[in-house]
Scaffold this active site. Sequence first.
Site, PDB file in Angstrom:
ATOM      1  N   GLY A   8       7.321  23.543  48.844  1.00 34.47           N
ATOM      2  CA  GLY A   8       7.433  24.827  49.076  1.00 34.47           C
ATOM      3  C   GLY A   8       7.848  25.105  50.822  1.00 34.47           C
ATOM      4  O   GLY A   8       7.792  26.100  51.188  1.00 34.47           O
ATOM      5  N   ASP A  67       8.383  12.696  49.926  1.00 39.59           N
ATOM      6  CA  ASP A  67       7.346  12.794  50.969  1.00 39.59           C
ATOM      7  C   ASP A  67       7.624  12.068  52.309  1.00 39.59           C
ATOM      8  O   ASP A  67       8.578  11.162  52.273  1.00 39.59           O
ATOM      9  CB  ASP A  67       6.199  12.165  50.433  1.00 39.59           C
ATOM     10  CG  ASP A  67       4.872  12.420  51.125  1.00 39.59           C
ATOM     11  OD1 ASP A  67       4.741  13.604  51.168  1.00 39.59           O
ATOM     12  OD2 ASP A  67       4.241  11.357  51.699  1.00 39.59           O
ATOM     13  N   LYS A 175      21.534  16.533  63.104  1.00 40.83           N
ATOM     14  CA  LYS A 175      20.419  15.944  62.643  1.00 40.83           C
ATOM     15  C   LYS A 175      20.377  15.421  61.380  1.00 40.83           C
ATOM     16  O   LYS A 175      20.049  14.401  60.909  1.00 40.83           O
ATOM     17  CB  LYS A 175      19.331  17.121  62.637  1.00 40.83           C
ATOM     18  CG  LYS A 175      17.933  16.773  62.060  1.00 40.83           C
ATOM     19  CD  LYS A 175      16.792  17.898  61.918  1.00 40.83           C
ATOM     20  CE  LYS A 175      15.627  17.154  61.105  1.00 40.83           C
ATOM     21  NZ  LYS A 175      14.680  18.287  61.081  1.00 40.83           N
TER      22      LYS A 175
END
Length: 213
Positions: A8, A67, A175
């Site tokens: 999300g 994750d 990045k």
Amino acid sequence: MTLWFATGNAHKRDELRAILPEHEIRLPSDAGIVCAPKETGATFLDNALLKARALYALVHEPVVADDSGLCVDCLGGRPGVYSARYGGERGGRLSVSERNALLLRKIGDSPLRSARFVCAMALLLDENRLCFVQETLEGEIIRDGARGTGGFGYDPLLYLPEQGCTIAELSETEKNAVSHRGKAGRGIAAVLRSACAERSSFLGKPPHAVACY
């Protein structure tokens, strides 16, 4: 290819879109889908697989899940898989700035500042075809408070000696070139290129899993 991203977090979605520009990245919320499984895994990979399988069960289309978190050596690898929930053990959830301030207090004046971001990314093409990649971005926790306004989360705290700045002081392109998620995403991209090129040859093959390092 349309890929559902089991998150999300819009920041993560934007990063993955930049890493995989040839694919359509969709969030569950784009289709009004609620997918928020409890992240009960002991490792980043456990949680990535858990989220990928939960979303696949709802959409039955290719899913990618990640994750990730910050592992600080002087804290025994914490906050680790609890990075997003750090400091909220009593049920509350700290803001990003509160979590960052807490982390710096926990580290204090420790001379051991080494730390790394870890990202485990899982790609579930169907129920039987799985690929995963885990990558890191090594650095050290700064001593003089948060620096930079880019990125998100703990980015202002991880100093990259080779770049001479924190992650939050890098541009988005810079990045993505060095980050843990960028590296993992490029590993997934290589698998997707193969899957798209040989899509027809996958049909009829026996179930298998691929681990990518």
